[in-house]
Motif scaffolding. Structure first.
Motif, PDB file in Angstrom:
ATOM      1  N   THR A 151       0.851  -1.202   0.000  1.00 27.35           N
ATOM      2  CA  THR A 151       0.000   0.000   0.000  1.00 27.35           C
ATOM      3  C   THR A 151       0.876   1.238   0.000  1.00 27.35           C
ATOM      4  O   THR A 151       1.945   1.252   0.628  1.00 27.35           O
ATOM      5  N   LEU A 152       0.439   2.277  -0.713  1.00 27.27           N
ATOM      6  CA  LEU A 152       1.201   3.522  -0.803  1.00 27.27           C
ATOM      7  C   LEU A 152       0.264   4.709  -0.541  1.00 27.27           C
ATOM      8  O   LEU A 152      -0.941   4.649  -0.801  1.00 27.27           O
ATOM      9  N   THR A 153       0.861   5.800  -0.054  1.00 26.82           N
ATOM     10  CA  THR A 153       0.099   7.049   0.063  1.00 26.82           C
ATOM     11  C   THR A 153      -0.030   7.675  -1.326  1.00 26.82           C
ATOM     12  O   THR A 153       0.636   7.238  -2.285  1.00 26.82           O
ATOM     13  N   LYS A 154      -0.853   8.683  -1.431  1.00 26.97           N
ATOM     14  CA  LYS A 154      -1.053   9.359  -2.709  1.00 26.97           C
ATOM     15  C   LYS A 154       0.247   9.954  -3.221  1.00 26.97           C
ATOM     16  O   LYS A 154       0.588   9.828  -4.409  1.00 26.97           O
ATOM     17  N   GLU A 155       1.022  10.582  -2.323  1.00 30.53           N
ATOM     18  CA  GLU A 155       2.293  11.190  -2.721  1.00 30.53           C
ATOM     19  C   GLU A 155       3.287  10.135  -3.180  1.00 30.53           C
ATOM     20  O   GLU A 155       4.023  10.334  -4.160  1.00 30.53           O
ATOM     21  N   GLN A 156       3.344   9.007  -2.439  1.00 32.99           N
ATOM     22  CA  GLN A 156       4.283   7.940  -2.801  1.00 32.99           C
ATOM     23  C   GLN A 156       3.922   7.334  -4.152  1.00 32.99           C
ATOM     24  O   GLN A 156       4.800   7.072  -4.982  1.00 32.99           O
TER      25      GLN A 156
ATOM     26  N   GLU B  72       2.342   8.820  -6.583  1.00 34.81           N
ATOM     27  CA  GLU B  72       2.665   9.796  -7.621  1.00 34.81           C
ATOM     28  C   GLU B  72       4.158   9.771  -7.928  1.00 34.81           C
ATOM     29  O   GLU B  72       4.573   9.913  -9.087  1.00 34.81           O
ATOM     30  N   PHE B  73       4.974   9.617  -6.878  1.00 37.82           N
ATOM     31  CA  PHE B  73       6.426   9.585  -7.087  1.00 37.82           C
ATOM     32  C   PHE B  73       6.817   8.402  -7.977  1.00 37.82           C
ATOM     33  O   PHE B  73       7.572   8.572  -8.944  1.00 37.82           O
ATOM     34  N   PHE B  74       6.299   7.235  -7.687  1.00 41.78           N
ATOM     35  CA  PHE B  74       6.669   6.065  -8.477  1.00 41.78           C
ATOM     36  C   PHE B  74       6.072   6.110  -9.883  1.00 41.78           C
ATOM     37  O   PHE B  74       6.667   5.563 -10.823  1.00 41.78           O
ATOM     38  N   GLU B  75       4.937   6.781 -10.035  1.00 40.15           N
ATOM     39  CA  GLU B  75       4.383   6.946 -11.378  1.00 40.15           C
ATOM     40  C   GLU B  75       5.282   7.825 -12.229  1.00 40.15           C
ATOM     41  O   GLU B  75       5.477   7.575 -13.428  1.00 40.15           O
ATOM     42  N   LYS B  76       5.865   8.847 -11.594  1.00 39.82           N
ATOM     43  CA  LYS B  76       6.804   9.708 -12.316  1.00 39.82           C
ATOM     44  C   LYS B  76       8.069   8.943 -12.674  1.00 39.82           C
ATOM     45  O   LYS B  76       8.699   9.207 -13.702  1.00 39.82           O
ATOM     46  N   MET B  77       8.457   7.993 -11.802  1.00 39.09           N
ATOM     47  CA  MET B  77       9.709   7.261 -12.020  1.00 39.09           C
ATOM     48  C   MET B  77       9.543   6.057 -12.960  1.00 39.09           C
ATOM     49  O   MET B  77      10.529   5.426 -13.338  1.00 39.09           O
ATOM     50  N   SER B  78       8.314   5.746 -13.320  1.00 35.81           N
ATOM     51  CA  SER B  78       8.087   4.535 -14.114  1.00 35.81           C
ATOM     52  C   SER B  78       8.798   4.572 -15.459  1.00 35.81           C
ATOM     53  O   SER B  78       9.160   3.524 -16.002  1.00 35.81           O
ATOM     54  N   ASP B  79       8.978   5.777 -16.006  1.00 43.40           N
ATOM     55  CA  ASP B  79       9.663   5.897 -17.295  1.00 43.40           C
ATOM     56  C   ASP B  79      11.114   6.341 -17.141  1.00 43.40           C
ATOM     57  O   ASP B  79      11.814   6.526 -18.133  1.00 43.40           O
ATOM     58  N   ASP B  80      11.546   6.497 -15.886  1.00 38.22           N
ATOM     59  CA  ASP B  80      12.933   6.926 -15.637  1.00 38.22           C
ATOM     60  C   ASP B  80      13.874   5.758 -15.934  1.00 38.22           C
ATOM     61  O   ASP B  80      13.630   4.620 -15.544  1.00 38.22           O
TER      62      ASP B  80
END
Length: 367
Positions: free
Chosen positions: A329-334, A336-344
């Motif tokens: 389980t993740l918080t909303k901020e967490q 969002e962070f991993f969604e941004k990193m998915s293409d990194d």
């Protein structure tokens, strides 16, 4: 270092039961005290040969000796190395010398020595006790000759412990010998005994026995404490105490031979940034560094942090299995962070040539 039993008898491991017996008889006659009066060196060789034969003539004991060496019997061999005298040897192996089944056939004193029955107990050990060796004090219920008990020579067999019968057959006169039923082969019967003793002059007692258990024993192994079984009536030999080892499962460590396995879980952030972890071993806690970028499934080997070999071949290792824990389980901020990193590019799987697959790691572990 204790001399190899096969070398003592001058035989190979592949020797048959008949060859083992023949080799022992040859050594025993060669070094027999009656042939070498006053020669302490010959007497010592005679005892060594008897000790070797006691183990190698028993298929179960021989199998354990072939697998674990002298450590299978508590660091020694059989009972003779632990203080048994010449009467003990004659009582058990008198028939080897052709003495009619008793100890007196070749200098054994003319009477068959009776040995008391063995006792069996089970001792539970922790992994820490197995790794370090331990001395256990165990209360044992055993029969002992009651104080005040006296014995007379058996009138049925005149102290020989055997009754000889002669029969006339079509082939002529046949002589047979059987254990005396009046004294049970002891050659003695009870003369006087206290009222609380049984018909053989024995009394049930409780005794605290100290058992030294060497490091590296395995579950199911059996050790022997000589002379701590039930007493024998008269002047017989006490039986032995047979100690079966039972290993208590450890909460965090799994044993595989002399090696140990430990499952260590780290967080995703610890795997990325690196950390250090304190883990449990059988000799105490240790702290190990975890490099940044460690992959789940990596195995860290801690040399000589396992179990000592029962054969004295060094100490096993502790294998630490790294498991990266993925959050469920993740918080909303967490999130969002991993969604941004998915293409990194830093988050894309890029296994290197040195990174082994799961099957390769399993293969390495069992090789």
């Amino acid at each position: 270092m204790k001399e190899d039993f096969y070398d003592i008898l001058g035989i190979d491991k592949s020797a048959s039961a008949a060859e083992i017996k023949k080799a022992y008889r040859k050594r025993a006659i060669e070094h027999h005290p009656d042939k070498n009066p006053g020669d302490t060196s010959a007497e010592e060789k005679f005892k060594k040969a008897a000790e070797a034969y006691e183990i190698l003539s028993d298929p179960n004991k021989k199998g354990k000796y072939d697998q674990y060496g002298h450590q299978a019997f508590g660091g020694g061999g059989g009972g003779f190395g632990g203080g048994m005298n010449m009467d003990d040897i004659f009582s058990q192996f008198g028939d080897i010398f052709g003495g009619g089944g008793g100890g007196g056939g070749f200098g054994g004193g003319g009477r068959r020595m009776v040995k008391g029955s063995n006792l069996r107990i089970r001792v539970k050990l922790t992994l820490e006790e197995i790794a370090n060796g331990v001395e256990k004090k165990i209360k044992v219920k055993r029969k002992k000759v009651a104080e005040g008990t006296t014995y007379d020579t058996c009138r049925t067999c005149n102290g020989s412990g055997q009754v000889v019968r002669i029969q006339n057959t079509i082939l002529g006169r046949m002589q047979t010998a059987a254990t005396c039923t009046a004294c049970g082969g002891a050659g003695q019967t009870v003369d006087k005994k206290p009222s609380n003793a049984d018909e053989q002059g024995m009394l049930a007692t409780e005794e605290t026995v100290s058992i030294k258990i060497p490091a590296g024993v395995v579950d199911g192994m059996q050790l022997k404490v000589s002379g701590k079984g039930n007493d024998a009536p008269g002047n017989g030999i006490s039986g032995d105490l047979l100690v079966a080892i039972e290993e208590i499962p450890h909460d965090n460590l799994q044993r595989e031979g002399d090696n140990l396995h430990y499952d260590m879980y780290i967080s995703f952030s610890e795997a990325v940034l690196g950390t250090s972890k304190e883990i449990e071993t059988v000799t105490g806690k240790v702290r190990i560094p975890i490099e940044s970028g460690v992959q789940s499934g990596k195995i860290l080997r801690l040399r000589r942090k396992g179990i000592p070999s029962i054969n004295g071949y060094g100490t096993g290792d502790l294998l630490v299995h790294v498991n990266v824990w993925t959050p469920k389980t993740l918080t909303k901020e967490q999130k969002e962070f991993f969604e941004k990193m998915s293409d990194d590019s830093h988050f894309e799987p890029k296994p290197e040539k040195g990174d082994k697959s799961f099957f390769e790691k399993v293969k390495d572990m069992f090789s």
